[in-house]
Design an enzyme around this catalytic site. Structure first.
Site, PDB file in Angstrom:
ATOM      1  CG  ASN A  32      43.557  34.504  28.675  1.00 31.48           C
ATOM      2  OD1 ASN A  32      43.921  35.655  28.904  1.00 31.48           O
ATOM      3  ND2 ASN A  32      42.824  33.809  29.540  1.00 31.48           N
ATOM      4  CG  ASP A  58      43.262  30.045  29.679  1.00 35.60           C
ATOM      5  OD1 ASP A  58      43.766  29.572  30.718  1.00 35.60           O
ATOM      6  OD2 ASP A  58      42.314  30.843  29.678  1.00 35.60           O
ATOM      7  CE  LYS A  84      45.912  44.577  36.744  1.00 36.58           C
ATOM      8  NZ  LYS A  84      46.913  45.595  36.530  1.00 36.58           N
ATOM      9  CG  ASN A  99      42.781  33.062  35.265  1.00 36.87           C
ATOM     10  OD1 ASN A  99      42.364  32.798  34.153  1.00 36.87           O
ATOM     11  ND2 ASN A  99      43.852  33.817  35.456  1.00 36.87           N
ATOM     12  CB  SER A 124      51.040  40.601  45.392  1.00 31.10           C
ATOM     13  OG  SER A 124      50.453  41.720  45.998  1.00 31.10           O
ATOM     14  CE1 TYR A 149      46.095  39.271  42.244  1.00 26.60           C
ATOM     15  CE2 TYR A 149      46.385  40.676  44.173  1.00 26.60           C
ATOM     16  CZ  TYR A 149      46.853  40.178  42.965  1.00 26.60           C
ATOM     17  OH  TYR A 149      48.082  40.571  42.499  1.00 26.60           O
ATOM     18  CE  LYS A 153      49.219  37.324  42.026  1.00 23.82           C
ATOM     19  NZ  LYS A 153      49.803  36.891  40.756  1.00 23.82           N
ATOM     20  CG  PHE A 178      56.083  46.532  48.231  1.00 28.28           C
ATOM     21  CD1 PHE A 178      56.852  45.359  48.115  1.00 28.28           C
ATOM     22  CD2 PHE A 178      55.583  46.852  49.476  1.00 28.28           C
ATOM     23  CE1 PHE A 178      57.116  44.554  49.226  1.00 28.28           C
ATOM     24  CE2 PHE A 178      55.848  46.057  50.593  1.00 28.28           C
ATOM     25  CZ  PHE A 178      56.615  44.917  50.465  1.00 28.28           C
ATOM     26  CG  ASN A 199      45.089  49.401  41.421  1.00 27.05           C
ATOM     27  OD1 ASN A 199      44.969  48.639  40.471  1.00 27.05           O
ATOM     28  ND2 ASN A 199      45.076  48.975  42.671  1.00 27.05           N
ATOM     29  N   GLY A 296      39.016  46.759  53.891  1.00 26.29           N
ATOM     30  CA  GLY A 296      40.157  45.887  53.564  1.00 26.29           C
ATOM     31  C   GLY A 296      41.479  46.618  53.433  1.00 26.29           C
TER      32      GLY A 296
HETATM   33  P1  NAD Z   1      47.523  42.614  33.591  1.00 28.54           P
HETATM   34  O1  NAD Z   1      46.103  42.214  33.766  1.00 28.54           O
HETATM   35  O2  NAD Z   1      47.832  43.818  32.787  1.00 28.54           O
HETATM   36  O3  NAD Z   1      48.366  41.394  32.997  1.00 28.54           O
HETATM   37  C1  NAD Z   1      48.010  40.042  33.230  1.00 28.54           C
HETATM   38  C2  NAD Z   1      47.975  39.355  31.871  1.00 28.54           C
HETATM   39  O4  NAD Z   1      47.657  37.971  32.055  1.00 28.54           O
HETATM   40  C3  NAD Z   1      46.924  39.944  30.936  1.00 28.54           C
HETATM   41  O5  NAD Z   1      47.555  40.256  29.716  1.00 28.54           O
HETATM   42  C4  NAD Z   1      45.887  38.829  30.779  1.00 28.54           C
HETATM   43  O6  NAD Z   1      45.302  38.846  29.495  1.00 28.54           O
HETATM   44  C5  NAD Z   1      46.737  37.596  31.045  1.00 28.54           C
HETATM   45  N1  NAD Z   1      46.015  36.437  31.578  1.00 28.54           N
HETATM   46  C6  NAD Z   1      45.175  36.407  32.655  1.00 28.54           C
HETATM   47  N2  NAD Z   1      44.731  35.152  32.838  1.00 28.54           N
HETATM   48  C7  NAD Z   1      45.322  34.377  31.889  1.00 28.54           C
HETATM   49  C8  NAD Z   1      45.254  32.997  31.561  1.00 28.54           C
HETATM   50  N3  NAD Z   1      44.463  32.153  32.251  1.00 28.54           N
HETATM   51  N4  NAD Z   1      45.994  32.529  30.523  1.00 28.54           N
HETATM   52  C9  NAD Z   1      46.770  33.366  29.809  1.00 28.54           C
HETATM   53  N5  NAD Z   1      46.867  34.692  30.056  1.00 28.54           N
HETATM   54  C10 NAD Z   1      46.138  35.181  31.085  1.00 28.54           C
HETATM   55  O7  NAD Z   1      48.148  42.739  35.046  1.00 28.54           O
HETATM   56  P2  NAD Z   1      49.591  43.240  35.501  1.00 28.54           P
HETATM   57  O8  NAD Z   1      49.406  44.442  36.346  1.00 28.54           O
HETATM   58  O9  NAD Z   1      50.505  43.274  34.341  1.00 28.54           O
HETATM   59  O10 NAD Z   1      49.972  42.049  36.488  1.00 28.54           O
HETATM   60  C11 NAD Z   1      50.811  40.976  36.105  1.00 28.54           C
HETATM   61  C12 NAD Z   1      50.947  40.038  37.303  1.00 28.54           C
HETATM   62  O11 NAD Z   1      51.487  40.762  38.404  1.00 28.54           O
HETATM   63  C13 NAD Z   1      49.630  39.443  37.791  1.00 28.54           C
HETATM   64  O12 NAD Z   1      49.857  38.110  38.172  1.00 28.54           O
HETATM   65  C14 NAD Z   1      49.295  40.290  39.008  1.00 28.54           C
HETATM   66  O13 NAD Z   1      48.510  39.580  39.940  1.00 28.54           O
HETATM   67  C15 NAD Z   1      50.689  40.572  39.553  1.00 28.54           C
HETATM   68  N6  NAD Z   1      50.741  41.788  40.400  1.00 28.54           N
HETATM   69  C16 NAD Z   1      50.330  42.983  39.880  1.00 28.54           C
HETATM   70  C17 NAD Z   1      50.346  44.120  40.697  1.00 28.54           C
HETATM   71  C18 NAD Z   1      49.871  45.456  40.169  1.00 28.54           C
HETATM   72  O14 NAD Z   1      49.620  46.356  40.980  1.00 28.54           O
HETATM   73  N7  NAD Z   1      49.769  45.652  38.836  1.00 28.54           N
HETATM   74  C19 NAD Z   1      50.791  44.046  42.029  1.00 28.54           C
HETATM   75  C20 NAD Z   1      51.225  42.802  42.515  1.00 28.54           C
HETATM   76  C21 NAD Z   1      51.196  41.677  41.678  1.00 28.54           C
HETATM   77  N1  UFG Z   2      43.204  55.058  47.083  1.00 30.61           N
HETATM   78  C1  UFG Z   2      42.408  56.173  47.185  1.00 30.61           C
HETATM   79  N2  UFG Z   2      41.518  56.421  46.184  1.00 30.61           N
HETATM   80  C2  UFG Z   2      41.397  55.602  45.088  1.00 30.61           C
HETATM   81  C3  UFG Z   2      42.227  54.466  45.001  1.00 30.61           C
HETATM   82  C4  UFG Z   2      43.109  54.215  46.025  1.00 30.61           C
HETATM   83  O1  UFG Z   2      42.487  56.921  48.151  1.00 30.61           O
HETATM   84  O2  UFG Z   2      40.556  55.869  44.221  1.00 30.61           O
HETATM   85  C5  UFG Z   2      44.204  54.808  48.149  1.00 30.61           C
HETATM   86  C6  UFG Z   2      43.985  53.487  48.882  1.00 30.61           C
HETATM   87  O3  UFG Z   2      43.084  53.668  49.942  1.00 30.61           O
HETATM   88  C7  UFG Z   2      45.417  53.163  49.331  1.00 30.61           C
HETATM   89  C8  UFG Z   2      46.280  53.746  48.202  1.00 30.61           C
HETATM   90  O4  UFG Z   2      45.460  54.696  47.527  1.00 30.61           O
HETATM   91  O5  UFG Z   2      45.717  53.867  50.526  1.00 30.61           O
HETATM   92  C9  UFG Z   2      46.746  52.698  47.201  1.00 30.61           C
HETATM   93  O6  UFG Z   2      45.629  51.971  46.708  1.00 30.61           O
HETATM   94  P1  UFG Z   2      45.732  51.038  45.419  1.00 30.61           P
HETATM   95  O7  UFG Z   2      44.355  50.493  45.164  1.00 30.61           O
HETATM   96  O8  UFG Z   2      46.396  51.747  44.305  1.00 30.61           O
HETATM   97  O9  UFG Z   2      46.743  49.886  45.869  1.00 30.61           O
HETATM   98  P2  UFG Z   2      46.680  48.849  47.073  1.00 30.61           P
HETATM   99  O10 UFG Z   2      47.896  49.084  47.913  1.00 30.61           O
HETATM  100  O11 UFG Z   2      45.365  48.840  47.728  1.00 30.61           O
HETATM  101  O12 UFG Z   2      46.802  47.453  46.295  1.00 30.61           O
HETATM  102  C10 UFG Z   2      47.746  47.246  45.234  1.00 30.61           C
HETATM  103  C11 UFG Z   2      47.161  46.236  44.246  1.00 30.61           C
HETATM  104  C12 UFG Z   2      47.063  44.894  44.894  1.00 30.61           C
HETATM  105  C13 UFG Z   2      48.379  44.487  45.453  1.00 30.61           C
HETATM  106  C14 UFG Z   2      48.905  45.531  46.401  1.00 30.61           C
HETATM  107  C15 UFG Z   2      50.292  45.197  46.900  1.00 30.61           C
HETATM  108  O13 UFG Z   2      45.878  46.642  43.820  1.00 30.61           O
HETATM  109  O14 UFG Z   2      46.694  43.947  43.915  1.00 30.61           O
HETATM  110  O15 UFG Z   2      48.957  46.792  45.744  1.00 30.61           O
HETATM  111  O16 UFG Z   2      51.122  44.952  45.813  1.00 30.61           O
HETATM  112  F1  UFG Z   2      48.248  43.307  46.106  1.00 30.61           F
END
Ligand code: NAD
Ligand code: UFG
Length: 338
Positions: A32, A58, A84, A99, A124, A149, A153, A178, A199, A296
């Site tokens: 979407n 969507d 996310k 969502n 995740s 979030y 999951k 991870f 992140n 957190g």
């Molecule tokens: P992203 O936001 O780049 O990609 C998600 C995509 O889903 C986007 O393109 C968004 O437009 C689309 N989307 C969201 N809601 C929608 C809906 N209702 N209908 C249709 N499309 C929709 O994020 P990403 O990093 O590519 O993550 C992809 C998946 O992996 C997510 O489910 C996220 O929770 C999961 N994940 C990501 C991370 C990370 O660190 N990036 C870690 C663990 C899990």
């Molecule tokens: N960190 C900093 N400064 C920043 C951002 C992060 O010190 O500006 C530190 C955090 O405290 C942590 C590490 O960097 O120790 C990683 O943090 P991220 O926010 O990059 O990643 P997280 O491990 O907190 O979380 C990510 C995704 C979540 C997912 C998780 C496990 O954001 O969605 O990894 O896959 F669930």
């Protein structure tokens, strides 16, 4: 094989598209565009030489899903669509459950209608909460999530387990990512968060490029070798190849039912180690300050990656250096467009 990729225009989705197309599969993107742009799909075409099939829609819209399934009859779904941001989910829990959870239910209903039984789900490491032991194996307790979030999951995984138990043909692989980082080696696709990045890696990228002044390191008093948080960072191309391996695994015997698989390297890297690695790969300084712990956050999180090797024949191959140098190439490209 035709594969529906929900969320296929996003960060991980575009990298999955490249790997699937290069392996000869036919992906169909349903997105979407709430956190993506069609430009990324155009750059996937630049990399692969093929235009990805794209439907703007969507996952909560049952009619849009029906039209996509009618037109393309996918034999499997990579379900990546979702919101996310951990922090945003605390402020907007209903939006996140709607969502992510309601969207998944609509998708499963439509899959049942069209006799599609295979799903690879973007889960995740967050489902493990604060792990009691490290490295984290798939049989570690789940559900101790600390934000909507993460809970979304966890709830989706439970729904998928029940769905798989009720449908003897169902094949579900929940990939517990991870920390995905980096970008495609072409520098044409990567992660470009809107506003201030949450992140670590995108934040470091912007500090190195000079568009942000300095990194705040959230805590240097954790029980880790240098006091900063430890995570299992893996290259997004390895992650995308894990999705391909999961789809291929579904063609083989004993793939029925629900399977959870960690996708990580098995190595823990601290924030300070990441800063140093990025400075070395980019040749840029990354100034930082030590700030209070982020609420957190946990001290350490890294995968036991053996099940991915045994069940999928997959393991992460990219080095920390290539995670940083590919992310830097992408950062420079992303900033040259604005
Ligand atoms: P992203 O936001 O780049 O990609 C998600 C995509 O889903 C986007 O393109 C968004 O437009 C689309 N989307 C969201 N809601 C929608 C809906 N209702 N209908 C249709 N499309 C929709 O994020 P990403 O990093 O590519 O993550 C992809 C998946 O992996 C997510 O489910 C996220 O929770 C999961 N994940 C990501 C991370 C990370 O660190 N990036 C870690 C663990 C899990
Ligand atoms: N960190 C900093 N400064 C920043 C951002 C992060 O010190 O500006 C530190 C955090 O405290 C942590 C590490 O960097 O120790 C990683 O943090 P991220 O926010 O990059 O990643 P997280 O491990 O907190 O979380 C990510 C995704 C979540 C997912 C998780 C496990 O954001 O969605 O990894 O896959 F669930």
């Amino acid at each position: 094989m035709k594969v529906l990729i929900t969320g296929g225009a996003g960060y991980i989705g575009t990298h999955c598209l490249v790997e699937l197309m290069q392996a000869g599969l036919v992906p169909v993107v349903l997105d979407n565009l709430c956190n993506a742009s069609p430009d990324a799909l155009a750059r996937v075409e630049q990399i692969t030489g093929q235009q990805p099939i794209f439907i703007e829609g969507d996952i909560r819209d049952h009619r849009a899903l029906e039209l996509a399934f009618q037109a393309h009859r996918p034999s499997a779904v990579l379900h990546l669509a979702g919101l996310k941001s951990v922090g945003e989910s605390v402020d907007k829990p209903l939006e996140y459950y709607d969502n992510n959870v309601v969207g998944t239910l609509q998708l499963l209903r439509t899959m049942r209608e069209f006799d599609c039984h295979r799903m690879v789900f973007s889960s995740s490491a967050t489902v493990y909460g604060d792990p009691a032991t490290l490295p984290i194996a798939e049989d570690a307790p789940t559900g101790g999530t600390t934000n909507p979030y993460g809970t979304s999951k966890y709830v989706i995984e439970r729904i998928l387990q029940d769905w798989a138990a009720a449908d003897s043909e169902a094949q579900v692989i929940a990939l517990r990512y991870f920390n995905p980082v980096g970008a495609h080696a072409s520098g044409l696709i990567g992660e470009d968060p809107q506003g201030l990045p949450n992140n670590l890696m995108p934040f470091i990228q912007r500090v190195a490029s000079g568009s942000l002044e300095r990194l705040n390191i959230f805590g240097d008093d954790y029980d880790t070798p240098d006091g900063t948080g430890v995570r299992d960072y893996l290259h997004v191309v390895d992650l995308a190849q894990g999705h391909l391996a999961a789809l291929q695994r579904m063609e083989q015997p004993e793939a029925e039912g629900f399977h959870a698989v960690n996708l990580g390297t098995g190595n823990g890297i601290s924030v300070l180690q990441m800063v140093k690695a990025f400075e070395a790969a980019s040749g840029q300084a990354v100034p930082y300050s030590i700030a209070p712990r982020r609420p957190g956050d946990i001290a350490s999180c890294f995968a036991d990656a053996r099940h991915a090797q045994e069940f999928l024949g997959w393991q992460a191959r990219h080095t920390l250096e290539s995670m940083c140098s590919d992310a830097w190439r992408w950062q420079q490209f992303a900033e040259s467009r604005t």
